[in-house]
Design a protein around this motif. Structure first.
Motif, PDB file in Angstrom:
ATOM      1  N   LYS A 117     -13.787 -75.737 -38.082  1.00  9.88           N
ATOM      2  CA  LYS A 117     -13.363 -76.791 -37.162  1.00  9.88           C
ATOM      3  C   LYS A 117     -11.850 -76.927 -37.289  1.00  9.88           C
ATOM      4  CE  LYS A 117     -17.662 -79.325 -37.798  1.00  9.88           C
ATOM      5  NZ  LYS A 117     -18.276 -80.519 -38.395  1.00  9.88           N
ATOM      6  N   PHE A 118     -11.146 -75.900 -36.805  1.00 11.00           N
ATOM      7  CA  PHE A 118      -9.693 -75.893 -36.931  1.00 11.00           C
ATOM      8  C   PHE A 118      -9.041 -76.584 -35.737  1.00 11.00           C
ATOM      9  CE2 PHE A 118     -10.550 -71.799 -39.341  1.00 11.00           C
ATOM     10  CZ  PHE A 118     -10.448 -72.412 -40.572  1.00 11.00           C
ATOM     11  N   ARG A 119      -7.921 -77.199 -36.005  1.00 11.09           N
ATOM     12  CA  ARG A 119      -7.127 -77.848 -34.962  1.00 11.09           C
ATOM     13  C   ARG A 119      -5.731 -77.223 -34.986  1.00 11.09           C
ATOM     14  NH1 ARG A 119      -5.010 -83.992 -34.901  1.00 11.09           N
ATOM     15  NH2 ARG A 119      -3.737 -83.752 -33.058  1.00 11.09           N
ATOM     16  N   GLY A 120      -5.214 -76.941 -33.825  1.00 11.20           N
ATOM     17  CA  GLY A 120      -3.873 -76.376 -33.739  1.00 11.20           C
ATOM     18  C   GLY A 120      -3.790 -74.963 -34.258  1.00 11.20           C
ATOM     19  N   THR A 121      -4.766 -74.130 -33.892  1.00 12.60           N
ATOM     20  CA  THR A 121      -4.728 -72.736 -34.326  1.00 12.60           C
ATOM     21  C   THR A 121      -3.544 -72.045 -33.675  1.00 12.60           C
ATOM     22  OG1 THR A 121      -7.117 -72.701 -34.605  1.00 12.60           O
ATOM     23  CG2 THR A 121      -6.012 -70.564 -34.458  1.00 12.60           C
ATOM     24  N   LYS A 122      -2.718 -71.430 -34.499  1.00  6.78           N
ATOM     25  CA  LYS A 122      -1.507 -70.760 -34.032  1.00  6.78           C
ATOM     26  C   LYS A 122      -1.676 -69.251 -33.945  1.00  6.78           C
ATOM     27  CE  LYS A 122       0.676 -74.623 -33.810  1.00  6.78           C
ATOM     28  NZ  LYS A 122       0.866 -75.230 -32.504  1.00  6.78           N
ATOM     29  N   VAL A 123      -2.443 -68.696 -34.887  1.00  8.62           N
ATOM     30  CA  VAL A 123      -2.672 -67.247 -34.920  1.00  8.62           C
ATOM     31  C   VAL A 123      -4.120 -67.011 -35.316  1.00  8.62           C
ATOM     32  CG1 VAL A 123      -2.063 -65.055 -36.049  1.00  8.62           C
ATOM     33  CG2 VAL A 123      -0.275 -66.755 -35.583  1.00  8.62           C
ATOM     34  N   TYR A 124      -4.749 -66.037 -34.639  1.00 14.18           N
ATOM     35  CA  TYR A 124      -6.051 -65.539 -35.081  1.00 14.18           C
ATOM     36  C   TYR A 124      -5.986 -64.019 -35.038  1.00 14.18           C
ATOM     37  CZ  TYR A 124     -10.799 -64.243 -35.806  1.00 14.18           C
ATOM     38  OH  TYR A 124     -11.919 -63.656 -36.345  1.00 14.18           O
ATOM     39  N   ALA A 125      -6.489 -63.395 -36.106  1.00 14.15           N
ATOM     40  CA  ALA A 125      -6.524 -61.934 -36.161  1.00 14.15           C
ATOM     41  C   ALA A 125      -7.804 -61.473 -36.847  1.00 14.15           C
ATOM     42  CB  ALA A 125      -5.313 -61.399 -36.921  1.00 14.15           C
ATOM     43  N   ASN A 126      -8.270 -60.316 -36.428  1.00 20.30           N
ATOM     44  CA  ASN A 126      -9.335 -59.630 -37.140  1.00 20.30           C
ATOM     45  C   ASN A 126      -8.659 -58.657 -38.082  1.00 20.30           C
ATOM     46  OD1 ASN A 126     -10.735 -60.334 -34.366  1.00 20.30           O
ATOM     47  ND2 ASN A 126     -12.299 -60.134 -35.930  1.00 20.30           N
ATOM     48  N   VAL A 127      -9.036 -58.717 -39.353  1.00 20.54           N
ATOM     49  CA  VAL A 127      -8.432 -57.887 -40.386  1.00 20.54           C
ATOM     50  C   VAL A 127      -9.548 -57.064 -41.019  1.00 20.54           C
ATOM     51  CG1 VAL A 127      -7.135 -57.895 -42.552  1.00 20.54           C
ATOM     52  CG2 VAL A 127      -6.696 -59.680 -40.826  1.00 20.54           C
ATOM     53  N   GLN A 128      -9.342 -55.756 -41.051  1.00 20.78           N
ATOM     54  CA  GLN A 128     -10.332 -54.892 -41.684  1.00 20.78           C
ATOM     55  C   GLN A 128      -9.685 -54.218 -42.881  1.00 20.78           C
ATOM     56  OE1 GLN A 128     -12.250 -52.063 -39.108  1.00 20.78           O
ATOM     57  NE2 GLN A 128     -13.239 -51.022 -40.812  1.00 20.78           N
ATOM     58  N   TRP A 129     -10.304 -54.400 -44.055  1.00 19.75           N
ATOM     59  CA  TRP A 129      -9.886 -53.735 -45.288  1.00 19.75           C
ATOM     60  C   TRP A 129     -11.026 -52.812 -45.679  1.00 19.75           C
ATOM     61  CZ3 TRP A 129     -11.830 -53.658 -50.351  1.00 19.75           C
ATOM     62  CH2 TRP A 129     -10.975 -53.123 -51.323  1.00 19.75           C
ATOM     63  N   GLY A 130     -10.796 -51.513 -45.616  1.00 20.75           N
ATOM     64  CA  GLY A 130     -11.898 -50.582 -45.846  1.00 20.75           C
ATOM     65  C   GLY A 130     -12.974 -50.819 -44.803  1.00 20.75           C
ATOM     66  N   ASN A 131     -14.182 -51.142 -45.250  1.00 21.29           N
ATOM     67  CA  ASN A 131     -15.269 -51.431 -44.303  1.00 21.29           C
ATOM     68  C   ASN A 131     -15.609 -52.919 -44.240  1.00 21.29           C
ATOM     69  OD1 ASN A 131     -16.470 -51.751 -46.774  1.00 21.29           O
ATOM     70  ND2 ASN A 131     -18.140 -50.308 -46.435  1.00 21.29           N
ATOM     71  N   ILE A 132     -14.742 -53.769 -44.753  1.00 16.95           N
ATOM     72  CA  ILE A 132     -14.962 -55.218 -44.751  1.00 16.95           C
ATOM     73  C   ILE A 132     -14.129 -55.846 -43.636  1.00 16.95           C
ATOM     74  CG2 ILE A 132     -14.904 -57.357 -46.100  1.00 16.95           C
ATOM     75  CD1 ILE A 132     -16.738 -55.171 -47.282  1.00 16.95           C
TER      76      ILE A 132
END
Length: 174
Positions: A117-132
């Motif tokens: 329940k975030f307010r004021g989201t400035k950045v969203y990214a999908n990050v993949q490290w190896g297979n995670i």
């Protein structure tokens, strides 16, 4: 909005097929007093998976209201480690600094259940490290509940917050 593991899997499949990414949910919350550390819980259950996952980092920024998405992605891509918990700690620190050290940061393993329940989201990214696959949120305030494992290999955060087990309430820095 509650996201189950199967929904996260569907979202990641859609990301792979379309190049798009799901955006985080938004909700209201009030500001409060600062704190500045991250979770210290550790988990060793996935040590074998760490070694197999490698250390390549892929970052796809799908929301950037700070204008720092490229710098954040470049900072995360520069992380070289075979230690999953170390990756999470370093990623949270680098994202916080690259975003200007003014906003809260959450990095979370999307294969686990959570409620955000975030307010004021400035950045969203999908990050993949190896297979995670991780979600990275940079935001002003809000709440996050980890309904899965609480170790460093699955989540990390920094900013102004109050933590009670798997529930974290984030406050604005100003």
């Amino acid at each position: 909005m509650r996201r189950s593991t199967s929904l996260a899997t569907i979202a990641l499949t859609a990301l792979t097929l379309t190049g798009a990414a799901a955006l985080p949910a938004q909700a209201a919350d009030r500001p409060g007093a600062p704190a500045a550390s991250a979770p210290a819980t550790s988990d060793v259950a996935a040590d074998a998976a760490e070694a197999a996952s490698g250390n390549s980092v892929t970052v796809t920024v799908s929301m950037d209201h700070l204008g720092r998405g490229k710098a954040i992605a470049d900072a995360l891509r520069g992380i070289k480690t075979d230690n999953r918990g170390g990756f999470v700690q370093e990623a949270v620190d680098k994202a916080f600094k690259a975003a200007g050290s003014r906003h809260n940061v959450m990095l979370f393993n999307l294969s686990h259940n959570y409620n955000d329940k975030f307010r004021g989201t400035k950045v969203y990214a999908n990050v993949q490290w190896g297979n995670i696959h991780y979600g990275l949120w940079i935001f002003e305030s809000g709440e996050f509940t980890n309904e899965g494992d609480g170790g460093w290999i699955n989540w990390g955060f920094v900013g102004w917050y109050e933590r009670n087990g798997g529930h974290v309430k984030f406050n604005r820095s100003w």
